[in-house]
Write an enzyme that holds these catalytic residues in place. Structure first.
Site, PDB file in Angstrom:
ATOM      1  N   LYS A 137       0.834  -1.202   0.000  1.00 40.23           N
ATOM      2  CA  LYS A 137       0.000   0.000   0.000  1.00 40.23           C
ATOM      3  C   LYS A 137       0.866   1.248   0.000  1.00 40.23           C
ATOM      4  O   LYS A 137       1.922   1.266   0.637  1.00 40.23           O
ATOM      5  CB  LYS A 137      -0.884   0.026   1.255  1.00 40.23           C
ATOM      6  CG  LYS A 137      -1.963  -1.009   1.308  1.00 40.23           C
ATOM      7  CD  LYS A 137      -2.673  -1.013   2.647  1.00 40.23           C
ATOM      8  CE  LYS A 137      -3.471   0.248   2.903  1.00 40.23           C
ATOM      9  NZ  LYS A 137      -4.364   0.103   4.076  1.00 40.23           N
ATOM     10  N   SER A 193      -9.205   0.767   2.980  1.00 39.38           N
ATOM     11  CA  SER A 193      -8.183   1.559   2.316  1.00 39.38           C
ATOM     12  C   SER A 193      -7.181   0.738   1.525  1.00 39.38           C
ATOM     13  O   SER A 193      -6.362   1.298   0.809  1.00 39.38           O
ATOM     14  CB  SER A 193      -7.437   2.401   3.352  1.00 39.38           C
ATOM     15  OG  SER A 193      -6.713   1.576   4.248  1.00 39.38           O
ATOM     16  N   SER A 210     -10.012  -1.970   6.772  1.00 41.80           N
ATOM     17  CA  SER A 210      -9.289  -1.674   5.535  1.00 41.80           C
ATOM     18  C   SER A 210      -8.702  -2.874   4.815  1.00 41.80           C
ATOM     19  O   SER A 210      -8.251  -2.743   3.681  1.00 41.80           O
ATOM     20  CB  SER A 210      -8.165  -0.666   5.819  1.00 41.80           C
ATOM     21  OG  SER A 210      -8.714   0.594   6.115  1.00 41.80           O
TER      22      SER A 210
END
Length: 469
Positions: free
Chosen positions: A83, A158, A182
């Site tokens: 990420k 996320s 997330s």
């Protein structure tokens, strides 16, 4: 074989890499080609680090040539991605924000260093919402991350870019981080297995600016076995993959639709969410588990306390005053509120959340596992939360709508069963059990969430594996 590498499970790819049937360079080149072909549509990657990946893969191949298989690291030559909230040395970390200076990170974050030691090859950085704050992965620095099964829909957040990359076969699996859903939210949106380990199980995935200790790292994978393989790398000597050879015991499972968000944001689950729950119950019942209705009582002060803790970090983020206008409206609004909040208010919220954890864990403990839908709605269209309706290209700052509270409410109604699990520090898994068109791969994926007591990560993976996932 190289042209078929993306169809292999992560466990299968690990085996052929360690066995020497495929080189690390062949694997890296194959997946980089896949990214080149499919990322322009999906927006899964913000940054692709092809040169660094090939260099790392050559080093892995050299190690393979001089080592016996048993001396190789667990994930020798395995390609994956991180990420873009997580520092990778020499690569820009955008945090999904146009308000930051985008400089190359000086060193690997602990999660990256840990997985590098396990042998992985990083192919790049994946799309995230600004500072990881939202349940969708759209920002002002790159095109939004799209759902591989319906590109007009979001891949969640996320860890949305990572989930899209795994679901589309751009990487075999990927680590995500989960502070309010997330990992589990994008896993459910993209038809993946997503495991949120319990608090403290994966120390290298913990986050700065997280006073309630909400954030943990966990795997996004196509199968429970692939998720177990990554857990074996994140938590050495725990034996997650080996545990899948054993059937789980017969379990008493409490089924609930209760949510701590209901009093503040009343919601009605979509029929597709209820269909997923029913599909999960059928699979679990067929496996020999039993059910009962679990009525969970939640304190209606939870939404304010959670929001206070969740947004504390963005209030302390270092952003030049003249660049704050470049923040997305939600980030800017919650940053301002966090800065105006007294330390006593934060302390009060944290104390409440500790009590909430105690009360909720005690109620869940009446059951072996808790079962609920993973999401209350189908994956949302790109631009739906922000109200842009822009179809996906990045928006100029001045044109991004500014209804931060409406955006936040939509997120809480979309994923009302996620954040309280982080507050409780419990392990949970999202499992893809239903497709809106009734056939795997057809329509939109929908999932269930199973929540277990502390230390039940192996059990959750065993149940997923038992269901054929």
């Amino acid at each position: 074989m190289p042209e078929e590498l993306h169809s292999l499970s992560a466990v299968q790819l690990r085996d052929v890499l360690r066995g020497g049937q495929v080189s690390a360079v062949e694997a890296a080149e194959h997946f980089l080609d896949r990214i080149g072909q499919r990322n322009p549509l999906l927006g899964a990657f913000i940054t692709v680090t092809a040169e660094q990946a090939i260099e790392q893969a050559r080093a892995a191949d050299a190690r393979h040539s001089r080592s016996r298989t048993g001396e190789l690291p667990l994930l020798h030559g395995m390609p994956l991605a991180f990420k873009d909230l997580t520092d990778v040395a020499g690569v820009v970390t955008t945090h999904g924000s146009a308000a930051l200076d985008h400089k190359a990170a000086p060193a690997d974050a602990p999660l990256v260093a840990h997985l590098r030691e396990a042998g992985v090859i990083s192919l790049g950085k994946t799309q995230v919402p600004e500072f990881g704050l939202t349940a969708y992965s759209e920002n002002r620095v790159a095109p939004p991350s799209r759902n591989p099964y319906a590109p007009s829909r979001s891949s969640g957040g996320s860890s949305g870019g990572s989930a899209a990359a795994v679901a589309a076969g751009l990487v075999p699996f990927a680590p995500g981080t989960d502070g309010g859903g997330s990992v589990r939210i994008p896993a459910a949106a993209c038809g993946l297995v997503g495991l949120k380990p319990g608090r403290g199980v994966v120390p290298s995935g913990e986050s700065q600016g997280d006073p309630a200790r909400l954030v943990v790292a966990g795997p996004l994978a196509r199968t429970a076995a692939d998720a177990a393989l990554m857990m074996d790398a994140l938590v050495p000597d725990a034996g997650y993959l080996a545990a899948l050879e054993r059937e789980p015991r017969k379990l008493r499972i409490g089924v609930t639709l209760d949510s701590p968000w209901s009093a503040t944001f009343p919601f009605t689950p979509d029929q597709e969410a209820l269909d997923a729950l029913a599909a999960g119950e059928r699979l679990l019942e067929h496996a020999g588990h039993t059910f009962g209705e679990a009525a969970i009582r939640y304190d209606n002060r939870y939404p304010d306390a959670f929001t206070t803790a969740w947004t504390a970090g963005v209030g302390s983020a270092r952003i030049s005053p003249h660049r704050e206008a470049l923040l997305a409206p939600l980030t800017r609004t919650f940053r301002r509120r966090a800065q105006q909040r007294s330390p006593a208010k934060l302390s009060e919220a944290l104390a409440f959340l500790r009590q909430f954890q105690h009360d909720t864990v005690a109620q869940y403990a009446e059951w072996d596992l808790m079962l609920m839908p993973a999401l209350a709605q189908t994956p949302r269209p790109v631009g739906w939360f922000t109200g842009t309706g822009h179809g996906g290209e990045r928006w100029p700052a001045a044109q991004w709508p500014g209804d931060a509270d409406g955006d936040y409410r939509k997120q809480c109604e979309f994923a009302p069963w996620s954040s309280m699990i982080n507050v409780c520090g419990l392990p949970a898994i999202s499992l893809p059990v239903h497709w809106t068109e009734g056939t795997p791969g057809q329509g939109l994926p929908m999932g269930i969430q199973l929540v277990g007591p502390m230390g039940s990560e192996q059990l959750l993976l065993q149940v997923g594996h038992q269901l054929g996932l």
